[in-house]
Design a protein around this motif. Structure first.
Motif, PDB file in Angstrom:
ATOM      1  N   VAL A   8       0.856  -1.182   0.000  1.00  0.00           N
ATOM      2  CA  VAL A   8       0.000   0.000   0.000  1.00  0.00           C
ATOM      3  C   VAL A   8       0.892   1.232   0.000  1.00  0.00           C
ATOM      4  O   VAL A   8       1.882   1.287   0.721  1.00  0.00           O
ATOM      5  CB  VAL A   8      -0.916   0.034   1.250  1.00  0.00           C
ATOM      6  N   ILE A   9       0.550   2.231  -0.817  1.00  0.00           N
ATOM      7  CA  ILE A   9       1.308   3.474  -0.894  1.00  0.00           C
ATOM      8  C   ILE A   9       0.334   4.639  -0.717  1.00  0.00           C
ATOM      9  O   ILE A   9      -0.757   4.634  -1.291  1.00  0.00           O
ATOM     10  CB  ILE A   9       2.032   3.600  -2.252  1.00  0.00           C
ATOM     11  N   VAL A  10       0.728   5.608   0.118  1.00  0.00           N
ATOM     12  CA  VAL A  10      -0.063   6.825   0.289  1.00  0.00           C
ATOM     13  C   VAL A  10       0.855   8.030   0.161  1.00  0.00           C
ATOM     14  O   VAL A  10       2.059   7.937   0.387  1.00  0.00           O
ATOM     15  CB  VAL A  10      -0.798   6.881   1.654  1.00  0.00           C
ATOM     16  N   THR A  11       0.282   9.164  -0.196  1.00  0.00           N
ATOM     17  CA  THR A  11       1.009  10.421  -0.246  1.00  0.00           C
ATOM     18  C   THR A  11       0.247  11.431   0.595  1.00  0.00           C
ATOM     19  O   THR A  11      -0.967  11.591   0.431  1.00  0.00           O
ATOM     20  CB  THR A  11       1.133  10.926  -1.698  1.00  0.00           C
ATOM     21  N   VAL A  12       0.961  12.066   1.512  1.00  0.00           N
ATOM     22  CA  VAL A  12       0.367  13.099   2.357  1.00  0.00           C
ATOM     23  C   VAL A  12       1.198  14.367   2.229  1.00  0.00           C
ATOM     24  O   VAL A  12       2.358  14.319   1.819  1.00  0.00           O
ATOM     25  CB  VAL A  12       0.257  12.649   3.833  1.00  0.00           C
ATOM     26  N   GLU A  13       0.594  15.502   2.585  1.00  0.00           N
ATOM     27  CA  GLU A  13       1.282  16.775   2.385  1.00  0.00           C
ATOM     28  C   GLU A  13       1.645  17.485   3.675  1.00  0.00           C
ATOM     29  O   GLU A  13       2.091  18.627   3.640  1.00  0.00           O
ATOM     30  CB  GLU A  13       0.429  17.684   1.498  1.00  0.00           C
ATOM     31  N   ASP A  14       1.476  16.817   4.836  1.00  0.00           N
ATOM     32  CA  ASP A  14       1.870  17.473   6.075  1.00  0.00           C
ATOM     33  C   ASP A  14       2.691  16.503   6.935  1.00  0.00           C
ATOM     34  O   ASP A  14       2.481  15.298   6.900  1.00  0.00           O
ATOM     35  CB  ASP A  14       0.661  18.004   6.838  1.00  0.00           C
ATOM     36  N   VAL A  16       2.722  16.150  10.150  1.00  0.00           N
ATOM     37  CA  VAL A  16       2.010  15.548  11.276  1.00  0.00           C
ATOM     38  C   VAL A  16       1.437  14.191  10.852  1.00  0.00           C
ATOM     39  O   VAL A  16       1.615  13.180  11.541  1.00  0.00           O
ATOM     40  CB  VAL A  16       0.896  16.486  11.799  1.00  0.00           C
ATOM     41  N   SER A  17       0.765  14.156   9.710  1.00  0.00           N
ATOM     42  CA  SER A  17       0.226  12.888   9.196  1.00  0.00           C
ATOM     43  C   SER A  17       1.349  11.916   8.886  1.00  0.00           C
ATOM     44  O   SER A  17       1.236  10.717   9.153  1.00  0.00           O
ATOM     45  CB  SER A  17      -0.600  13.131   7.938  1.00  0.00           C
ATOM     46  N   GLU A  23       4.756   6.189  12.953  1.00  0.00           N
ATOM     47  CA  GLU A  23       4.545   5.562  14.256  1.00  0.00           C
ATOM     48  C   GLU A  23       3.802   4.243  14.144  1.00  0.00           C
ATOM     49  O   GLU A  23       3.955   3.371  14.991  1.00  0.00           O
ATOM     50  CB  GLU A  23       3.775   6.520  15.171  1.00  0.00           C
ATOM     51  N   LYS A  24       3.011   4.102  13.085  1.00  0.00           N
ATOM     52  CA  LYS A  24       2.252   2.866  12.870  1.00  0.00           C
ATOM     53  C   LYS A  24       3.040   1.836  12.065  1.00  0.00           C
ATOM     54  O   LYS A  24       2.509   0.797  11.691  1.00  0.00           O
ATOM     55  CB  LYS A  24       0.936   3.174  12.161  1.00  0.00           C
ATOM     56  N   SER A  37       4.956  23.312  -1.547  1.00  0.00           N
ATOM     57  CA  SER A  37       4.975  22.484  -0.342  1.00  0.00           C
ATOM     58  C   SER A  37       5.669  21.156  -0.623  1.00  0.00           C
ATOM     59  O   SER A  37       6.162  20.914  -1.714  1.00  0.00           O
ATOM     60  CB  SER A  37       3.545  22.241   0.153  1.00  0.00           C
ATOM     61  N   LEU A  38       5.681  20.300   0.386  1.00  0.00           N
ATOM     62  CA  LEU A  38       6.301  18.980   0.252  1.00  0.00           C
ATOM     63  C   LEU A  38       5.228  17.901   0.239  1.00  0.00           C
ATOM     64  O   LEU A  38       4.180  18.038   0.872  1.00  0.00           O
ATOM     65  CB  LEU A  38       7.258  18.723   1.415  1.00  0.00           C
ATOM     66  N   ALA A  39       5.494  16.834  -0.471  1.00  0.00           N
ATOM     67  CA  ALA A  39       4.624  15.654  -0.483  1.00  0.00           C
ATOM     68  C   ALA A  39       5.444  14.476   0.017  1.00  0.00           C
ATOM     69  O   ALA A  39       6.546  14.220  -0.472  1.00  0.00           O
ATOM     70  CB  ALA A  39       4.101  15.381  -1.884  1.00  0.00           C
ATOM     71  N   TYR A  40       4.923  13.789   1.016  1.00  0.00           N
ATOM     72  CA  TYR A  40       5.597  12.652   1.625  1.00  0.00           C
ATOM     73  C   TYR A  40       4.924  11.370   1.130  1.00  0.00           C
ATOM     74  O   TYR A  40       3.715  11.208   1.300  1.00  0.00           O
ATOM     75  CB  TYR A  40       5.509  12.720   3.143  1.00  0.00           C
TER      76      TYR A  40
END
Length: 64
Positions: A8-14, A16-17, A23-24, A37-40
């Motif tokens: 599974v792959i996700v992209t978030v932009e903050d 905190v997320s 952590e998970k 901005s940055l995309a993680y």
């Protein structure tokens, strides 16, 4: 770093997320500049399967 087993792959932009995913147990795959901005991009490996799960010796191999 190997991407083998990433399911599974996700992209978030903050961040905190991003930290919550890390952590998970998710893995940080990349950080990219998108606009101003940055995309993680993070990935999660599948659960490891125990090769011996459900294994039982046959009657011929068991001691009385």
């Amino acid at each position: 770093m190997s991407f083998e087993g990433i399911e599974v792959i996700v992209t978030v932009e903050d961040y905190v997320s991003t930290n919550q995913y890390l952590e998970k147990g998710w893995i940080l795959l990349s950080i990219n500049a998108v606009g101003g901005s940055l995309a993680y991009t993070l990935g999660r490996r599948g659960k490891k399967v125990d090769a011996m799960e459900g294994f039982a010796l046959g009657a011929h191999a068991q001691q009385p």
